[in-house]
Design a protein around this motif. Sequence first.
Motif, PDB file in Angstrom:
ATOM      1  N   ILE A 195       0.870  -1.171   0.000  1.00  0.00           N
ATOM      2  CA  ILE A 195       0.000   0.000   0.000  1.00  0.00           C
ATOM      3  C   ILE A 195       0.906   1.220   0.000  1.00  0.00           C
ATOM      4  O   ILE A 195       1.891   1.276   0.746  1.00  0.00           O
ATOM      5  CB  ILE A 195      -0.974  -0.003   1.207  1.00  0.00           C
ATOM      6  N   SER A 196       0.627   2.159  -0.884  1.00  0.00           N
ATOM      7  CA  SER A 196       1.566   3.270  -1.070  1.00  0.00           C
ATOM      8  C   SER A 196       0.818   4.572  -1.320  1.00  0.00           C
ATOM      9  O   SER A 196      -0.324   4.580  -1.773  1.00  0.00           O
ATOM     10  CB  SER A 196       2.502   2.986  -2.253  1.00  0.00           C
ATOM     11  N   ILE A 197       1.502   5.671  -1.010  1.00  0.00           N
ATOM     12  CA  ILE A 197       0.980   7.009  -1.288  1.00  0.00           C
ATOM     13  C   ILE A 197       1.430   7.379  -2.686  1.00  0.00           C
ATOM     14  O   ILE A 197       2.622   7.557  -2.941  1.00  0.00           O
ATOM     15  CB  ILE A 197       1.498   8.023  -0.254  1.00  0.00           C
ATOM     16  N   GLN A 198       0.478   7.486  -3.623  1.00  0.00           N
ATOM     17  CA  GLN A 198       0.810   7.741  -5.018  1.00  0.00           C
ATOM     18  C   GLN A 198       0.970   9.227  -5.322  1.00  0.00           C
ATOM     19  O   GLN A 198       1.930   9.630  -5.966  1.00  0.00           O
ATOM     20  CB  GLN A 198      -0.281   7.155  -5.926  1.00  0.00           C
ATOM     21  N   THR A 199       0.021  10.024  -4.877  1.00  0.00           N
ATOM     22  CA  THR A 199       0.078  11.456  -5.181  1.00  0.00           C
ATOM     23  C   THR A 199      -0.336  12.275  -3.967  1.00  0.00           C
ATOM     24  O   THR A 199      -1.097  11.813  -3.111  1.00  0.00           O
ATOM     25  CB  THR A 199      -0.853  11.833  -6.357  1.00  0.00           C
ATOM     26  N   GLY A 265       5.124  30.644   7.941  1.00  0.00           N
ATOM     27  CA  GLY A 265       6.437  30.216   7.460  1.00  0.00           C
ATOM     28  C   GLY A 265       6.340  28.941   6.651  1.00  0.00           C
ATOM     29  O   GLY A 265       5.252  28.476   6.293  1.00  0.00           O
ATOM     30  N   ASN A 266       7.490  28.347   6.383  1.00  0.00           N
ATOM     31  CA  ASN A 266       7.542  27.117   5.595  1.00  0.00           C
ATOM     32  C   ASN A 266       7.266  25.934   6.514  1.00  0.00           C
ATOM     33  O   ASN A 266       8.138  25.498   7.253  1.00  0.00           O
ATOM     34  CB  ASN A 266       8.912  27.001   4.934  1.00  0.00           C
ATOM     35  N   GLN A 267       6.061  25.405   6.468  1.00  0.00           N
ATOM     36  CA  GLN A 267       5.633  24.355   7.388  1.00  0.00           C
ATOM     37  C   GLN A 267       5.704  22.988   6.712  1.00  0.00           C
ATOM     38  O   GLN A 267       5.273  22.828   5.569  1.00  0.00           O
ATOM     39  CB  GLN A 267       4.204  24.622   7.867  1.00  0.00           C
ATOM     40  N   GLU A 268       6.256  22.023   7.439  1.00  0.00           N
ATOM     41  CA  GLU A 268       6.393  20.663   6.914  1.00  0.00           C
ATOM     42  C   GLU A 268       5.285  19.777   7.473  1.00  0.00           C
ATOM     43  O   GLU A 268       5.003  19.790   8.675  1.00  0.00           O
ATOM     44  CB  GLU A 268       7.753  20.075   7.282  1.00  0.00           C
ATOM     45  N   PHE A 269       4.664  19.012   6.601  1.00  0.00           N
ATOM     46  CA  PHE A 269       3.614  18.073   6.974  1.00  0.00           C
ATOM     47  C   PHE A 269       4.014  16.683   6.493  1.00  0.00           C
ATOM     48  O   PHE A 269       4.849  16.528   5.601  1.00  0.00           O
ATOM     49  CB  PHE A 269       2.272  18.472   6.345  1.00  0.00           C
ATOM     50  N   GLU A 270       3.404  15.668   7.101  1.00  0.00           N
ATOM     51  CA  GLU A 270       3.670  14.290   6.689  1.00  0.00           C
ATOM     52  C   GLU A 270       2.350  13.524   6.645  1.00  0.00           C
ATOM     53  O   GLU A 270       1.562  13.560   7.591  1.00  0.00           O
ATOM     54  CB  GLU A 270       4.632  13.604   7.650  1.00  0.00           C
ATOM     55  N   VAL A 271       2.103  12.829   5.538  1.00  0.00           N
ATOM     56  CA  VAL A 271       0.938  11.968   5.416  1.00  0.00           C
ATOM     57  C   VAL A 271       1.418  10.520   5.565  1.00  0.00           C
ATOM     58  O   VAL A 271       2.453  10.139   5.018  1.00  0.00           O
ATOM     59  CB  VAL A 271       0.200  12.201   4.076  1.00  0.00           C
ATOM     60  N   ARG A 272       0.670   9.739   6.357  1.00  0.00           N
ATOM     61  CA  ARG A 272       1.051   8.353   6.625  1.00  0.00           C
ATOM     62  C   ARG A 272      -0.144   7.441   6.362  1.00  0.00           C
ATOM     63  O   ARG A 272      -1.295   7.813   6.597  1.00  0.00           O
ATOM     64  CB  ARG A 272       1.491   8.176   8.082  1.00  0.00           C
ATOM     65  N   VAL A 273       0.149   6.236   5.885  1.00  0.00           N
ATOM     66  CA  VAL A 273      -0.875   5.221   5.704  1.00  0.00           C
ATOM     67  C   VAL A 273      -0.409   3.970   6.440  1.00  0.00           C
ATOM     68  O   VAL A 273       0.775   3.627   6.437  1.00  0.00           O
ATOM     69  CB  VAL A 273      -1.131   4.938   4.198  1.00  0.00           C
ATOM     70  N   SER A 274      -1.343   3.302   7.118  1.00  0.00           N
ATOM     71  CA  SER A 274      -0.988   2.129   7.925  1.00  0.00           C
ATOM     72  C   SER A 274      -0.444   1.012   7.039  1.00  0.00           C
ATOM     73  O   SER A 274      -0.798   0.892   5.860  1.00  0.00           O
ATOM     74  CB  SER A 274      -2.217   1.637   8.695  1.00  0.00           C
ATOM     75  N   SER A 275       0.432   0.181   7.597  1.00  0.00           N
ATOM     76  CA  SER A 275       1.068  -0.904   6.849  1.00  0.00           C
ATOM     77  C   SER A 275       0.367  -2.232   7.138  1.00  0.00           C
ATOM     78  O   SER A 275      -0.413  -2.361   8.083  1.00  0.00           O
ATOM     79  CB  SER A 275       2.547  -0.998   7.219  1.00  0.00           C
ATOM     80  N   PHE A 276       0.680  -3.252   6.299  1.00  0.00           N
ATOM     81  CA  PHE A 276       0.070  -4.573   6.430  1.00  0.00           C
ATOM     82  C   PHE A 276       1.160  -5.637   6.553  1.00  0.00           C
ATOM     83  O   PHE A 276       2.311  -5.426   6.150  1.00  0.00           O
ATOM     84  CB  PHE A 276      -0.814  -4.883   5.218  1.00  0.00           C
ATOM     85  N   GLU A 277       0.746  -6.772   7.078  1.00  0.00           N
ATOM     86  CA  GLU A 277       1.664  -7.899   7.195  1.00  0.00           C
ATOM     87  C   GLU A 277       2.095  -8.347   5.801  1.00  0.00           C
ATOM     88  O   GLU A 277       1.302  -8.341   4.859  1.00  0.00           O
ATOM     89  CB  GLU A 277       0.963  -9.045   7.933  1.00  0.00           C
ATOM     90  N   VAL A 280       5.714  -5.560   0.985  1.00  0.00           N
ATOM     91  CA  VAL A 280       7.061  -5.612   0.417  1.00  0.00           C
ATOM     92  C   VAL A 280       7.834  -4.310   0.615  1.00  0.00           C
ATOM     93  O   VAL A 280       9.058  -4.303   0.575  1.00  0.00           O
ATOM     94  CB  VAL A 280       7.006  -5.952  -1.098  1.00  0.00           C
ATOM     95  N   ASN A 281       7.132  -3.205   0.803  1.00  0.00           N
ATOM     96  CA  ASN A 281       7.824  -1.917   0.905  1.00  0.00           C
ATOM     97  C   ASN A 281       7.008  -0.988   1.799  1.00  0.00           C
ATOM     98  O   ASN A 281       5.900  -0.587   1.446  1.00  0.00           O
ATOM     99  CB  ASN A 281       7.990  -1.306  -0.496  1.00  0.00           C
ATOM    100  N   ILE A 282       7.560  -0.639   2.966  1.00  0.00           N
ATOM    101  CA  ILE A 282       6.836   0.269   3.861  1.00  0.00           C
ATOM    102  C   ILE A 282       7.382   1.699   3.773  1.00  0.00           C
ATOM    103  O   ILE A 282       6.825   2.606   4.389  1.00  0.00           O
ATOM    104  CB  ILE A 282       6.891  -0.220   5.333  1.00  0.00           C
ATOM    105  N   GLN A 283       8.453   1.892   2.989  1.00  0.00           N
ATOM    106  CA  GLN A 283       8.985   3.247   2.830  1.00  0.00           C
ATOM    107  C   GLN A 283       8.008   4.149   2.076  1.00  0.00           C
ATOM    108  O   GLN A 283       8.012   5.365   2.266  1.00  0.00           O
ATOM    109  CB  GLN A 283      10.328   3.206   2.101  1.00  0.00           C
ATOM    110  N   ASN A 284       7.193   3.550   1.209  1.00  0.00           N
ATOM    111  CA  ASN A 284       6.240   4.363   0.451  1.00  0.00           C
ATOM    112  C   ASN A 284       4.918   4.568   1.194  1.00  0.00           C
ATOM    113  O   ASN A 284       3.940   5.017   0.624  1.00  0.00           O
ATOM    114  CB  ASN A 284       5.976   3.755  -0.934  1.00  0.00           C
ATOM    115  N   ASN A 285       4.904   4.231   2.497  1.00  0.00           N
ATOM    116  CA  ASN A 285       3.701   4.417   3.309  1.00  0.00           C
ATOM    117  C   ASN A 285       3.642   5.799   3.955  1.00  0.00           C
ATOM    118  O   ASN A 285       2.672   6.118   4.638  1.00  0.00           O
ATOM    119  CB  ASN A 285       3.619   3.363   4.420  1.00  0.00           C
ATOM    120  N   ARG A 286       4.661   6.584   3.771  1.00  0.00           N
ATOM    121  CA  ARG A 286       4.658   7.938   4.321  1.00  0.00           C
ATOM    122  C   ARG A 286       5.359   8.883   3.362  1.00  0.00           C
ATOM    123  O   ARG A 286       6.263   8.480   2.636  1.00  0.00           O
ATOM    124  CB  ARG A 286       5.300   7.984   5.711  1.00  0.00           C
TER     125      ARG A 286
END
Length: 682
Positions: A195-199, A265-277, A280-286
């Motif tokens: 599961i990954s964040i596409q856009t 100012g320049n504010q940083e945000f992070e979007v996260r999606v929960s991972s599953f058992e 193959v790749n959890i780096q693309n979950n945030r």
Amino acid sequence: MSIDFLNSIDLITTISFVIFLISVSIFFYKIKKKKYKKWYINILIFRYFIFLLLITLLLNPILKFNLSETTKLMLGIFVDNSGSMKLHQQPMFNNFKSDLNNFFKKIETDNIPYESYLFDRSVSSFYQSGLNGNGLTTNLSEVAKNIDNNKNLYGALIFTDGVATEGVNPLKSFDEIKIPVHVVGIGSNKEMVDISIQTIDAPTVSFINDDINFKSIIKSEGVENKKATISLYQNRELIVSREIYLTNNLSLNEVDFLFKPKKIGNQEFEVRVSSFEDEVNIQNNRQRFNILILKNKYKVALLTGTPNKNTNLIKENLKKNERIEFDHYVKVADSEFRPSINSFWSNPYELIIFDNFPIKDQSFDFVRILGKKIIANNSSFFLIVGPNQNDDSLNKISALLDFNVVDFNETNSTFNWNFKFIEDFKSLPPLNNPFTLRLENKNIDTLAYFNNQNPLWVRNEKNKIRKVLFLSPEILKLKSSFLDSLERPSDLVLNISISWLLQISGSKESYFRLNKKRLQLGEVVNISGNRLSELKNFDESLILKVIKEGKEIENNEFDFNIDLKRWEYDYRPPSSGIYNYEIFYENDYSKLQTGEFEVMESKIELSNVFMNEFLLKNIALNTSANFKNWSEKDSIIANLSPKVKKEIRFMIAKFNENVVVAIILLFLFCAELYIRKNKGLL
């Protein structure tokens, strides 16, 4: 072939034709009884033919005939050449190439005519050495487009694993195909779990207390009938979260949030999606992204030495901008301002404007304190020369603005001048040029200049402080000379200057954002930036320059999305490595933003190694064709029988509209006239 008449045979036509036949009979009877000279007979023959042709044309005859043409149709064979094809265990890539070659030999033995193609992100002609599995992405919609455009195909056969990583939805692409599209699936249909964040779709700049609409597309693979949680964080603090339900093995889910920023100012945000058992790749979950949060209002100080004809023009311009609040300090005595100058020293301002000020030489303490205030408040500085200023009044303050007064002209001489980049105004009024300056900063940008090469309108940035000078006391002329025009040079000078000066307020960050700063080879870099203000002429082209290892590899114009009111640019890096980019206006070479992004060696295709059996079966089913696994490929040959296309073309020739008939008629008239003239009958 047949001849028809569009007009029916009426009484007049019948009588004409009877008269024609009687005259022809009389003619041949006289020829038989009495000898006529040859030229006389020729005249009568020409005349009878003309008469016959005219009678025939009255009936509007048409000639109908048809032509049949038989074309041998081809089978279109499309072979997936993307990177994922090399990673399947069954078949191995070398075995796949060898068996594919044997398959081609079998259909040649069965006399099945075919055209073969390779495809990845685009479609190209097939050649054996070109089948190398080096394609960056898979675009099945391009295959559908190629099939639809090729009218010489009776069917198509696709060899692919069906993992589309680019282009529109393949099922929609094949909906309109009128011929059967057979599919041979490559690889195992056991899907990976990911599961990954596409856009990420959010404004690159917004104002404090304004609602921000954030959207994201979440892609899930190998996950069915499960819930996932999407969360938005800032500095590890949860802002908002939402659950989505994943119904299909391969799905795209859009999530949107509405939230208010809390800090400027320049504010940083992070979007996260929960991972599953087994994912193959959890780096693309945030994924992280930045939004530049600006003030709703900007504080501006206007200091006027002596009120003059420019003062109202400046005030009117400031009042037009709803985001500006300004305090106007007017000098009424040598050491007295109204309101008190103490308020100026105690309040922070994003922009300080000097209008016809100072009119006398200022002390070193005044200049020192002013310089400290500008640095402490990160203020921009705008000097508009007035009619009461001279070289003494500007002597000490010039150090703050990076110039020295070389000469002062008291004669009020006027000079022609021009903008450096702007060509909207054909006739500009000459202006007074009282000062000859030496600019101390080599990075000063001259926006307008006199014909004697003295600067008129300049700007520069030094140590994060922005400054603008307008060096003629007659800026009002730029309004009064254009009262009947929709655009006036005075508005342009003030608007562009103030807009540029206020962009530094609170942050020097620009308004553009990359969808990702680290990408896999084959992914697209999307750069977008929001349109905030009407102060800039947005008809001007915005340019992206991309540089790798010191070499410029891309220099092109942004598209402006009118609906979303933002600039957009998509760029696909050709290879891995570190890329630098610059963003600037075409006619304004000061860089709006610079940065870098990294393209990693791993390809986007390598994270998608399985056979998408659901998609491939549906493509075949929707086009009334067959799906087979690789091991069953030979059995599909029975469904590939060659076909021909027979086309019958019906053609009609109208005598009334035929050029040849007109030429024959003209020839007969001319021939008769020629004979008669030669024999003296004319």
